[in-house]
Motif scaffolding. Sequence first.
Motif, mmCIF file in Angstrom:
data_model
loop_
_atom_site.group_PDB
_atom_site.id
_atom_site.type_symbol
_atom_site.label_atom_id
_atom_site.label_comp_id
_atom_site.label_asym_id
_atom_site.label_seq_id
_atom_site.Cartn_x
_atom_site.Cartn_y
_atom_site.Cartn_z
ATOM 1 N N HIS A 145 27.586 34.989 53.242
ATOM 2 C CA HIS A 145 29.365 35.510 53.115
ATOM 3 C C HIS A 145 29.890 35.290 53.521
ATOM 4 O O HIS A 145 29.929 34.093 54.220
ATOM 5 N N ASN A 146 31.384 34.826 53.113
ATOM 6 C CA ASN A 146 32.021 33.846 53.350
ATOM 7 C C ASN A 146 34.085 35.404 53.427
ATOM 8 O O ASN A 146 33.688 35.360 52.532
ATOM 9 N N THR A 147 34.974 35.401 53.979
ATOM 10 C CA THR A 147 36.011 35.489 53.882
ATOM 11 C C THR A 147 37.053 34.997 53.819
ATOM 12 O O THR A 147 36.893 33.934 54.659
ATOM 13 N N LYS A 148 38.327 35.695 53.411
ATOM 14 C CA LYS A 148 39.315 34.703 52.302
ATOM 15 C C LYS A 148 40.137 36.119 53.467
ATOM 16 O O LYS A 148 39.629 36.919 52.569
ATOM 17 N N PHE A 149 41.327 35.870 53.891
ATOM 18 C CA PHE A 149 42.363 36.894 53.596
ATOM 19 C C PHE A 149 43.698 35.796 52.571
ATOM 20 O O PHE A 149 43.759 35.222 53.081
ATOM 21 N N TYR A 200 38.354 41.777 47.567
ATOM 22 C CA TYR A 200 37.816 41.751 45.877
ATOM 23 C C TYR A 200 36.395 40.209 46.454
ATOM 24 O O TYR A 200 36.591 40.063 47.177
ATOM 25 N N VAL A 201 35.936 40.575 45.794
ATOM 26 C CA VAL A 201 34.192 40.292 46.329
ATOM 27 C C VAL A 201 34.000 39.512 45.001
ATOM 28 O O VAL A 201 33.778 40.180 43.413
ATOM 29 N N GLY A 207 23.986 36.278 43.150
ATOM 30 C CA GLY A 207 24.188 37.623 44.269
ATOM 31 C C GLY A 207 23.998 36.277 45.226
ATOM 32 O O GLY A 207 23.690 37.361 46.515
ATOM 33 N N SER A 208 23.251 34.898 45.384
ATOM 34 C CA SER A 208 23.110 34.689 46.819
ATOM 35 C C SER A 208 24.252 34.838 47.696
ATOM 36 O O SER A 208 23.432 33.851 48.821
ATOM 37 N N LYS A 209 25.369 34.179 47.481
ATOM 38 C CA LYS A 209 26.355 33.634 47.871
ATOM 39 C C LYS A 209 27.516 35.413 47.285
ATOM 40 O O LYS A 209 27.502 35.502 46.329
ATOM 41 N N THR A 210 28.339 35.530 48.411
ATOM 42 C CA THR A 210 29.131 36.058 48.341
ATOM 43 C C THR A 210 30.623 35.764 48.699
ATOM 44 O O THR A 210 30.365 35.837 50.198
ATOM 45 N N MET A 211 31.749 36.153 48.745
ATOM 46 C CA MET A 211 32.777 35.638 48.828
ATOM 47 C C MET A 211 33.902 36.408 48.728
ATOM 48 O O MET A 211 34.298 37.340 48.037
ATOM 49 N N ASN A 212 33.816 37.166 49.784
ATOM 50 C CA ASN A 212 34.962 38.337 50.509
ATOM 51 C C ASN A 212 36.304 38.278 50.484
ATOM 52 O O ASN A 212 37.154 37.339 51.449
ATOM 53 N N VAL A 213 37.550 38.309 49.790
ATOM 54 C CA VAL A 213 38.959 38.207 49.398
ATOM 55 C C VAL A 213 39.930 39.269 50.213
ATOM 56 O O VAL A 213 40.068 40.640 48.923
ATOM 57 N N SER A 214 40.652 39.692 51.181
ATOM 58 C CA SER A 214 41.070 40.424 51.577
ATOM 59 C C SER A 214 42.242 40.334 51.204
ATOM 60 O O SER A 214 43.527 39.065 51.434
ATOM 61 N N LEU A 215 42.758 40.767 49.708
ATOM 62 C CA LEU A 215 44.500 40.665 49.550
ATOM 63 C C LEU A 215 45.316 42.155 50.367
ATOM 64 O O LEU A 215 44.790 43.195 49.812
#
Length: 354
Positions: A145-149, A200-201, A207-215
């Motif tokens: 998992h990775n997350t961006k804002f 947004y995912v 599906g082995s990698k996902t990135m969550n972008v919090s807008l």
Amino acid sequence: MKLASLFLLSVYLSLSDQIGDIKNLNLVSSISPTQSVEEGSSVELECRLGNVPDRAEVAWVRIRGVEEVDYLSIYDKEDGQIDYEEEQATSEMSEEEEGWVWRLILSKVATSVAGLYQCQVLIHDEVVSSRKVLLNVLDPNKVEHNTKFVITKQGRNITLDCTDFEGEDVNWKRLGETTVVQNGKRLSLIRVDRSDSGIYVCSVSGGSKTMNVSLLVQHIPTINPSKSIMSQFPGYPSSLSCEVTAVPVPAVSWYSLSSPLGPSLIKSHGDLSITIDDYKDGRMTSSLVFYNVTQEDYGHYSCNATNILGQASATAKLVFSPIPVLTESGSATRHEQMYKIVMTFLVMITMQFD
């Protein structure tokens, strides 16, 4: 001779269609690609239909083995749809510009539901057209998992991207929703407003990698009181609360509106305090807590929120209750409140007999 052959062929096709002997593979024109989701999440499988005859049935099944299937949902134009396992799967038939779309929504998937799913068109209980889709259910602990804002102003265009990930099969979904918003490594949003705020995912590599972008889209505060009127007997605890939605982070304050000199700013002291829950995804909850209500506490109050874009306020009222009201709190505190309420009633009854 050639014309006669064509005439006989057309008659044969017409009769065959009436008795359901023709297997038209294009009745199911397309189906979702392989889906890979984390255990506990939801997924939507989509089946696009061609010119399906009125007498036909459409079904979603899970393939167990050779000629062994579990029927999850079935639809026909006369009776509508029937979902056989509503707790696990629900279906939805809708008409779009390109034709009819038959969706299967699986909620809170477990590893046990992974496997092949099939969209079928049946005539007289015989499958005349079908397509399959594979569902993989992944262990969340094994997914990277990775997350961006991202924060932007209302009305602007913005592009979210996950181009750092390798892989060609890429799609975007909003967290908590099953519908794919867009395919591809970039998601373009036009003239965003506060309704576009959310997580947004981006899913890649099966599906082995996902990135969550919090807008978060900047907007002036809005305030919703949890309850506009709260009642309590003197000597018992109570609170007034308001949910504040704002980006960027607002300053929240409470005012008493019952003073003859006008609104007065409230500060925490003694039996009165102001609490603010953690600010997350553009939301927070502020509470005005009365630990021991007195006659002077009854009246109107205002919850105010201000950020660089503007301000908002909402009012709430604390009123007298002829009996104590049990508030929601920890079990030990609730027991203390119950004991206090019982003792209050005993005192009131004793005074009546004196």
